[in-house]
Scaffold this motif. Structure first.
Motif, mmCIF file in Angstrom:
data_model
loop_
_atom_site.group_PDB
_atom_site.id
_atom_site.type_symbol
_atom_site.label_atom_id
_atom_site.label_comp_id
_atom_site.label_asym_id
_atom_site.label_seq_id
_atom_site.Cartn_x
_atom_site.Cartn_y
_atom_site.Cartn_z
ATOM 1 N N ALA A 139 -2.867 4.634 -8.889
ATOM 2 C CA ALA A 139 -1.737 3.750 -8.622
ATOM 3 C C ALA A 139 -0.904 3.415 -9.851
ATOM 4 O O ALA A 139 -0.017 2.572 -9.760
ATOM 5 N N ILE A 146 0.373 4.029 0.293
ATOM 6 C CA ILE A 146 1.449 4.522 -0.553
ATOM 7 C C ILE A 146 2.632 3.563 -0.466
ATOM 8 O O ILE A 146 2.605 2.592 0.290
ATOM 9 N N ALA A 147 3.666 3.839 -1.243
ATOM 10 C CA ALA A 147 4.899 3.044 -1.204
ATOM 11 C C ALA A 147 6.074 3.967 -1.459
ATOM 12 O O ALA A 147 5.914 5.066 -2.010
ATOM 13 N N ASN A 182 11.875 10.567 -0.039
ATOM 14 C CA ASN A 182 10.901 9.652 0.549
ATOM 15 C C ASN A 182 10.512 10.086 1.963
ATOM 16 O O ASN A 182 9.364 9.910 2.383
ATOM 17 N N VAL A 242 1.922 2.015 4.494
ATOM 18 C CA VAL A 242 3.077 2.076 3.597
ATOM 19 C C VAL A 242 3.413 0.651 3.198
ATOM 20 O O VAL A 242 3.694 -0.195 4.048
ATOM 21 N N GLY A 270 1.250 4.731 -5.697
ATOM 22 C CA GLY A 270 2.614 4.284 -5.497
ATOM 23 C C GLY A 270 3.309 4.056 -6.818
ATOM 24 O O GLY A 270 2.703 4.171 -7.885
#
Length: 626
Positions: free
Chosen positions: A335, A363-364, A377, A394, A607
């Motif tokens: 991360a 995730i982001a 994205n 997300v 992320g």
């Protein structure tokens, strides 16, 4: 650092002493920008940031033992007042580097892998002499000079990580500590929106090789065309690393174990040696090759390089950290940061590490991608949605494209899985394979028996389950995925009630289901632990109809069971859909995961740095910082 009196620091930085500062007082280091890191003899640099102003902590730094404060305005205590604290810090580091003529400076840059490569290379150079390298990712206009200022007269090597957020940044950093060796890893899509395109990123990264002297060495990735082309931008000697034949330092015979760790033969012009990495993910091979190429140019023996690479463990936090909980849940904390390239690498590694298990990811949305942000994205979402996860979370804002891409890919994967199940059911019916009764609404879903040509040995390995372990007879899925056959002295049993199983002593299928030879239904009370199995298949035989051991590796639930799935002869139940959830932040992601995870599951957390998803991993692991 090399000890300096305040008068000399003021001279280097064009500053003025205030606050009754003693010009003869000596700063011995360290030079810090965090008042909590002050030690007796330190110089505290007061940086004014967006949220915190270091000047507010000047008095605290002096009380902790700082000799003085490098500041842009008068503070409580002795200080050197300069127009720009960051610029003064760079000037001080430049002067210190120039006073270290015996130091070899090695610069490392690239869109991904800088920190891991820096850590590996610093391990290699430490075999030769005292080495200074950044802590974590100190690679910008503040971290870079702070690292340089840690060097002293005994330092032989400085392994420096150079980051760029625009054209000219790396050039400025190389002026502080001019490199003799420059390592360029790759040109990817990190900060794509800031630069405007990969060609501009390549221009920025190439500033490192342009700074090399004619007597220096450029270490370039032969497998990346944009990096390979940088050979024309330097007068230094060029050495290539990679996997292809054109690379003088290359990896041959790359293999990845069940935990995602790579091994290979390190091939050099003067010999070869085996390497078995302890770092996770096949992408670590390129980082290891880059470090090996630089180490080779420094004269390290190939055997020494291979041994050091094989012993290296992750040093910098939140980069493919793999931790197993007591209940068998594996958490992959990657991360620290993310871009499209590192996301693909992380999911590829996670597919291997989580094979045969229920897998989840947090995730982001990626940032700093400019006009291509929504499309990239959405591509990230499709990557996650099509990767065979049981669930996807997300976190954070701007998640729309990620969620849309994930939902579309998951729907396509589910449809493909269902089509495969239906086709197999049709094949079974055409071949006259007895079918298990149609499950009622409470029955589990998502698995099917073997195809006719696979007999009672069940589906092929890539379709879910496997046969006998060496000394344990046979078994089906892992404990949390359904039921298993006999251990050495435990007889056999069906799934436990809490896993969605029928009552103990469940019976063989009815409605015309014909068990294979050697099968009998267990007694109503279930088997007796420690006794030979009463009923069930013979040792080494598949259960009636074949029960897979887990989901299709790296893909949707094609033949994969859910907890408590009963055996059945060629039954084909509906494929399961991926669960996709949007949450506001890292803490909410951890709370959501808590309701999903079962023993033996695997979780990937990755992320952009701004989302702080390392907190999700920490909470899943029990709430303590790793």
């Amino acid at each position: 650092m090399i000890p300096l009196p305040l008068a000399r620091i003021a001279e280097i930085t064009s500053g003025a002493l205030t606050g009754m500062a003693d010009p003869r007082a000596v700063v011995r280091g360290p030079v810090v920008i965090d008042s909590r890191a002050v030690e007796p003899g330190s110089l505290f640099v007061a940086i004014k940031g967006a949220r915190v102003d270091g000047h507010d902590y000047a008095a605290q730094a002096i009380r902790a033992g700082a000799v003085a404060v490098l500041a842009t305005r008068p503070v409580e205590g002795p200080a050197v007042i300069v127009p720009d604290a960051a610029a003064a810090l760079a000037e001080l580091a430049t002067a210190q580097a120039a006073a270290l003529p015996k130091v070899t400076v090695i610069g490392v840059t690239g869109s991904a892998g800088k920190t891991s490569t820096k850590d590996l290379l610093a391990r290699l150079t430490a075999r030769v002499g005292p080495t200074i390298a950044p802590v974590g990712s100190f690679n910008n206009e503040l971290g870079h000079p702070l690292t340089v200022l840690r060097a002293d007269l005994d330092t032989r090597f400085m392994v420096l990580e150079l980051a760029a957020r625009n054209i000219g940044h790396i050039k400025d950093l190389t002026r502080i500590a001019p490199p003799q060796i420059g390592v360029v890893l790759n040109v990817g899509t990190a900060h794509l929106g800031v630069f405007g395109g990969k060609e501009a990123i390549a221009k920025a990264k190439g500033e490192l090789v342009e700074a090399l002297p004619r007597t220096g060495v450029a270490v370039l990735n032969a497998d990346d065309p944009l990096v390979r082309a940088m050979a024309s931008r330097t007068d230094a000697r060029v050495t290539f690393f990679g996997r292809g034949e054109t690379a003088s330092i290359r990896a041959e015979g790359v293999a990845v174990d069940a935990r995602g760790r790579a091994s290979f033969t390190l091939r050099t012009p003067s010999g070869s040696a085996p390497v078995s990495l302890q770092l996770y993910g096949e992408h670590a091979v390129e980082n290891a090759l880059a470090a090996a190429a630089a180490g080779y140019e420094l004269g390290l023996p190939v055997a020494t390089i291979a041994a050091e690479l094989s012993q290296a463990t992750p040093l910098s936090r939140w980069r493919m950290e793999v931790t197993d909980r007591a209940d068998g849940v594996t958490v992959v904390n990657d991360a620290y940061n993310a871009n499209p390239d590192s996301m693909r690498a992380a999911f590829a590694a996670f597919e291997v590490l989580g094979r045969g298990r229920r897998r989840f990811a947090v995730i982001a949305a990626l940032r700093e991608l400019g006009e291509e942000g929504p499309a990239l994205n959405a591509e990230l979402g499709r990557l996650a949605g099509g990767s065979g996860l049981a669930g996807l979370i997300v976190a954070g804002p701007d998640a729309g494209p990620v969620l849309e891409g994930a939902s579309a890919a998951a729907a396509e994967a589910q449809a493909a899985a269902q089509a495969a199940l239906d086709a197999q059911a049709a094949a079974h019916a055409a071949a006259g394979v007895p079918q298990a009764p149609v499950p009622n609404q409470d029955a589990p879903q998502g698995w099917h028996g073997p195809s006719p040509d696979q007999g009672r040995q069940g589906p092929a390995q890539d379709q879910g389950w496997h046969g006998p372990a060496q000394d344990q007879g046979w078994h089906g899925p892992a404990q949390d995925q359904g039921w298993h056959g006999p251990a050495q002295d435990q007889g056999w049993h069906g799934p436990s009630p809490e896993q969605g199983a029928p009552q103990p002593g469940w019976q063989a299928p009815d409605a015309g289901g014909v068990p294979p030879q050697g099968w009998q239904a267990p007694p109503a009370g279930g088997p007796v632990p420690g006794q030979p199995p009463v009923g069930g298949p013979p040792m080494g035989a598949a259960p009636f109809g074949g029960v897979p051991a887990g989901p299709h590796p790296g893909g949707p639930h094609v033949g994969g069971p859910v907890a408590g799935a009963p055996p059945g002869a060629g039954a084909a139940y509906p494929a399961q859909a991926m669960r996709i959830v949007h949450v506001p932040d890292a803490e909410a992601a951890a709370a959501e995961l808590a309701g999903w995870l079962r023993p033996g599951d695997a979780v990937l957390v990755k992320g952009p740095r701004a989302m702080g998803l390392e907190r999700t991993a920490e909470l899943v692991l029990g709430g303590a910082a790793q």
